[in-house]
Write a protein that holds these residues in place. Structure first.
Motif, PDB file in Angstrom:
ATOM      1  N   UNK A  33      68.451  18.834  30.235  1.00 13.55           N
ATOM      2  CA  UNK A  33      69.851  19.039  30.597  1.00 13.55           C
ATOM      3  C   UNK A  33      70.319  18.119  31.721  1.00 13.55           C
ATOM      4  N   UNK A  34      69.401  17.418  32.358  1.00 15.39           N
ATOM      5  CA  UNK A  34      69.782  16.625  33.528  1.00 15.39           C
ATOM      6  C   UNK A  34      70.506  15.340  33.155  1.00 15.39           C
ATOM      7  N   UNK A  35      70.160  14.734  32.027  1.00  6.98           N
ATOM      8  CA  UNK A  35      70.680  13.405  31.711  1.00  6.98           C
ATOM      9  C   UNK A  35      70.597  13.130  30.221  1.00  6.98           C
ATOM     10  N   UNK A  36      71.252  12.054  29.824  1.00 10.51           N
ATOM     11  CA  UNK A  36      71.033  11.464  28.501  1.00 10.51           C
ATOM     12  C   UNK A  36      70.035  10.331  28.698  1.00 10.51           C
ATOM     13  N   UNK A  37      68.894  10.446  28.064  1.00 14.12           N
ATOM     14  CA  UNK A  37      67.800   9.508  28.311  1.00 14.12           C
ATOM     15  C   UNK A  37      67.818   8.372  27.286  1.00 14.12           C
ATOM     16  N   UNK A  38      67.653   7.154  27.786  1.00 16.62           N
ATOM     17  CA  UNK A  38      67.706   5.957  26.948  1.00 16.62           C
ATOM     18  C   UNK A  38      66.397   5.195  27.087  1.00 16.62           C
ATOM     19  N   UNK A  39      65.806   4.871  25.959  1.00 18.38           N
ATOM     20  CA  UNK A  39      64.551   4.131  25.920  1.00 18.38           C
ATOM     21  C   UNK A  39      64.882   2.639  25.792  1.00 18.38           C
TER      22      UNK A  39
ATOM     23  N   UNK B  77      75.034  11.693  33.601  1.00 15.65           N
ATOM     24  CA  UNK B  77      73.936  10.832  34.038  1.00 15.65           C
ATOM     25  C   UNK B  77      73.266  10.205  32.819  1.00 15.65           C
ATOM     26  N   UNK B  78      73.168   8.884  32.855  1.00 14.69           N
ATOM     27  CA  UNK B  78      72.455   8.138  31.826  1.00 14.69           C
ATOM     28  C   UNK B  78      71.187   7.602  32.486  1.00 14.69           C
ATOM     29  N   UNK B  79      70.030   8.049  32.008  1.00 16.56           N
ATOM     30  CA  UNK B  79      68.748   7.729  32.642  1.00 16.56           C
ATOM     31  C   UNK B  79      67.943   6.807  31.733  1.00 16.56           C
ATOM     32  N   UNK B  80      67.457   5.709  32.313  1.00 24.31           N
ATOM     33  CA  UNK B  80      66.861   4.621  31.537  1.00 24.31           C
ATOM     34  C   UNK B  80      65.405   4.402  31.936  1.00 24.31           C
ATOM     35  N   UNK B  81      64.537   4.222  30.941  1.00 25.93           N
ATOM     36  CA  UNK B  81      63.157   3.826  31.203  1.00 25.93           C
ATOM     37  C   UNK B  81      62.573   3.247  29.924  1.00 25.93           C
ATOM     38  N   UNK B  82      61.497   2.471  30.072  1.00 20.10           N
ATOM     39  CA  UNK B  82      60.819   1.898  28.900  1.00 20.10           C
ATOM     40  C   UNK B  82      59.488   2.578  28.620  1.00 20.10           C
ATOM     41  N   UNK B  83      59.096   3.538  29.458  1.00 21.89           N
ATOM     42  CA  UNK B  83      57.808   4.204  29.294  1.00 21.89           C
ATOM     43  C   UNK B  83      57.992   5.421  28.386  1.00 21.89           C
ATOM     44  N   UNK B  84      57.471   5.385  27.153  1.00 18.44           N
ATOM     45  CA  UNK B  84      57.722   6.485  26.218  1.00 18.44           C
ATOM     46  C   UNK B  84      57.122   7.812  26.667  1.00 18.44           C
ATOM     47  N   UNK B  85      56.013   7.759  27.378  1.00 21.75           N
ATOM     48  CA  UNK B  85      55.374   8.999  27.820  1.00 21.75           C
ATOM     49  C   UNK B  85      56.197   9.675  28.917  1.00 21.75           C
ATOM     50  N   UNK B  86      56.596   8.903  29.917  1.00 15.13           N
ATOM     51  CA  UNK B  86      57.391   9.482  31.004  1.00 15.13           C
ATOM     52  C   UNK B  86      58.748   9.951  30.502  1.00 15.13           C
TER      53      UNK B  86
END
Length: 253
Positions: free
Chosen positions: A91-97, A72-81
């Motif tokens: 462990x759920x995902x690789x997070x991308x800012x 899972x590749x998880x994407x968001x632009x909110x640095x706090x969230x």
């Protein structure tokens, strides 16, 4: 000093309760999304899933639990969230800012193979029609033939009378569930502002400002039309309550 696990867990738990105020049958919507992803990836040893607008990892965590072999590749632009997600649900995902729809966002994902499913919940409605049109085309190019885009969101109906009825049905359901008892969005963020452990993240969030191409809410039929123009073979809701939908679009091929 990084965000502590205890703080992240507490804020994510509070976020989950707050979100119940806005999404009719939120947990059921998550389950329907997972049902669809499980169906379209059946038999694949390591399906790849793209989570658009992941926030603190609510959907990513549920998909990871349901499909433990998925990437899972998880994407968001909110640095706090994103920091809440990375700390509490690492462990759920690789997070991308990155900002969905902005120039270069697809390259930021670091994808090495086609995506089996792209999912989103209450995120894409922030995009303008121009940005959404472009984003749908980019997602169609990223998905494998037969892959799906699943968008769970508040999508208004066309026709003023029908739209009012759908909205009324949703409000009645919300009252029966007593969602007004939960903390609202503004109160949650006001409380975040009082936590010194989140001060740097909140400052960065405010520095970045809103998304580049925000827009007005787009109707369900218009979403369907834009998806078909972008290269999706079929697009239709598979679940609905009031104006809350789970819209599934299948990539041609």
């Amino acid at each position: 000093m990084g965000l502590s696990m205890a703080a992240a867990e507490s804020w994510v738990r509070r976020w989950e309760r707050q979100q119940l105020r806005y999404a009719v049958d939120r947990e059921e919507r998550f389950t329907v999304i997972a049902d669809v992803v499980e169906h379209v990836t059946e038999g694949q040893p390591c399906p790849q899933i793209l989570d658009l607008g992941c926030g603190p990892g609510s959907l990513a965590a549920r998909l990871a639990a349901r499909l433990p072999r998925a990437e899972i590749v998880a994407v968001d632009m909110d640095p706090l969230l994103l920091e809440l997600a990375r700390t509490h649900r690492s462990d759920a995902a690789r997070y991308v800012d990155t900002e969905i729809g902005a120039a270069g966002w697809t390259e930021d994902l670091g994808l090495r193979r086609p995506v089996d499913a792209a999912v989103s919940t209450t995120a894409l409605h922030y995009l303008s029609e121009a940005a959404l049109r472009r984003t749908y085309a980019q997602l169609a190019a990223m998905l494998r033939p037969g892959g799906v885009l699943i968008n769970a969101d508040h999508l208004r109906q066309t026709g003023a009378r029908h739209a009012r009825i759908a909205a009324h049905v949703g409000r009645c359901r919300a009252r029966r569930q007593r969602v007004s008892a939960h903390e609202d969005w503004d109160t949650w963020w006001a409380a975040v502002a009082e936590d010194p452990e989140l001060a740097d993240l909140l400052e960065e969030r405010e520095r970045r400002g809103p998304i580049t191409e925000a827009g007005d809410a787009i109707s369900l039929p218009r979403h369907v039309e834009l998806l078909r123009r972008a290269g999706f073979e079929h697009a239709a809701p598979v679940w609905q309550f009031g104006d809350s939908h789970v819209l599934v679009a299948t990539r041609a091929g």
